[in-house]
Design a protein around this motif. Structure first.
Motif, PDB file in Angstrom:
ATOM      1  N   PHE A 145       0.811  -1.218   0.000  1.00  0.00           N
ATOM      2  CA  PHE A 145       0.000   0.000   0.000  1.00  0.00           C
ATOM      3  C   PHE A 145       0.849   1.275   0.000  1.00  0.00           C
ATOM      4  O   PHE A 145       0.471   2.278  -0.598  1.00  0.00           O
ATOM      5  N   GLN A 146       1.983   1.236   0.669  1.00  0.00           N
ATOM      6  CA  GLN A 146       2.843   2.421   0.684  1.00  0.00           C
ATOM      7  C   GLN A 146       3.405   2.683  -0.711  1.00  0.00           C
ATOM      8  O   GLN A 146       3.462   3.830  -1.168  1.00  0.00           O
ATOM      9  N   ALA A 147       3.790   1.613  -1.401  1.00  0.00           N
ATOM     10  CA  ALA A 147       4.291   1.769  -2.768  1.00  0.00           C
ATOM     11  C   ALA A 147       3.173   2.226  -3.696  1.00  0.00           C
ATOM     12  O   ALA A 147       3.397   3.033  -4.604  1.00  0.00           O
ATOM     13  N   ALA A 148       1.966   1.703  -3.461  1.00  0.00           N
ATOM     14  CA  ALA A 148       0.823   2.087  -4.301  1.00  0.00           C
ATOM     15  C   ALA A 148       0.553   3.578  -4.204  1.00  0.00           C
ATOM     16  O   ALA A 148       0.147   4.212  -5.183  1.00  0.00           O
ATOM     17  N   LEU A 149       0.797   4.146  -3.026  1.00  0.00           N
ATOM     18  CA  LEU A 149       0.551   5.573  -2.822  1.00  0.00           C
ATOM     19  C   LEU A 149       1.444   6.422  -3.723  1.00  0.00           C
ATOM     20  O   LEU A 149       1.043   7.509  -4.153  1.00  0.00           O
TER      21      LEU A 149
END
Length: 225
Positions: free
Chosen positions: A59-63
């Motif tokens: 999720f952090q990378a998706a952000l």
């Protein structure tokens, strides 16, 4: 047949398209190579990477990909307001305001350290959206200066129609699109090389190209009727 010449604003000239397309290719190469493999212009690529990271629960990378996408939408929205508010202004063309704002944003990006790559990519995507929405056609033909897929489709469709009809006008238009694609590739190549050698401030080269475009739009070009 006598052809009359009138003066028109250069916002749809091929010369301007060259500078904007060089800047467009440069920005994508810069953002991908220097700012964490995020595309400034190619939002389709960002959507693919966003979906991939969401599927993998990163999720952090998706952000990192969601924020530039949102910024791109915001850039289009703001450009529409610039058009609405300044389209009747006589002293400066509303598209010049777009270019000047974009150049300033790129200068700001060059000042941001690597620890601020995410905000830098947000600003880049916002700026690119302003360009793609403000400059949609050149020489009367729909054309993009920040991406290639539409130009590739138009170029090849026109080339096929030329082979069918033998209409040389269609061939000329097709070559126009292929030239724009080539210029984009040159801009990307220069952007990649300069990013590696100059680093974060390499984006100022793209800002300089946009500023040249801004100045060019003060010049009126001849239009044959």
């Amino acid at each position: 047949m006598l052809k009359l010449k009138t003066k028109q604003q250069m916002s749809e000239s091929m010369l301007l398209a060259v500078f904007l397309t060089l800047a467009g290719g440069f920005q994508d190469a810069y953002s991908y190579n220097i700012r964490g493999e995020v595309f400034a212009n190619a939002q389709t690529g960002n959507i693919v990477l966003l979906g991939q990271n969401l599927a993998q629960r990163n999720f952090q990378a998706a952000l990192r990909y969601l924020l530039p996408l949102t910024a791109f939408i915001g850039g289009v929205y703001v450009t529409e307001w610039v058009h609405h508010l300044w389209k009747e202004y006589q002293k400066i063309h509303w598209r010049q305001i777009v270019l000047l704002a974009e150049a300033v944003l790129l200068i700001i990006v060059g000042l941001l350290p690597h620890s601020m790559d995410v905000p830098a990519n947000v600003i880049l995507s916002f700026a690119c959206a302003m360009q793609v929405n403000g400059f949609r056609k050149f020489k009367g033909m729909p054309s993009a200066t920040t991406m290639c897929i539409g130009n590739m489709r138009n170029a090849t469709a026109l080339l096929c129609k030329y082979h069918i009809t033998k209409d040389k006008v269609l061939r000329k238009k097709s070559m126009h699109y292929y030239l724009v694609i080539f210029i984009f590739a040159v801009g990307a190549a220069v952007g990649a090389v300069m990013s590696m050698h100059v680093g974060l401030r390499a984006i100022w080269i793209a800002a300089a190209l946009l500023f040249i475009g801004f100045v060019l739009m003060f010049i009126k070009e001849d239009l044959e009727k």
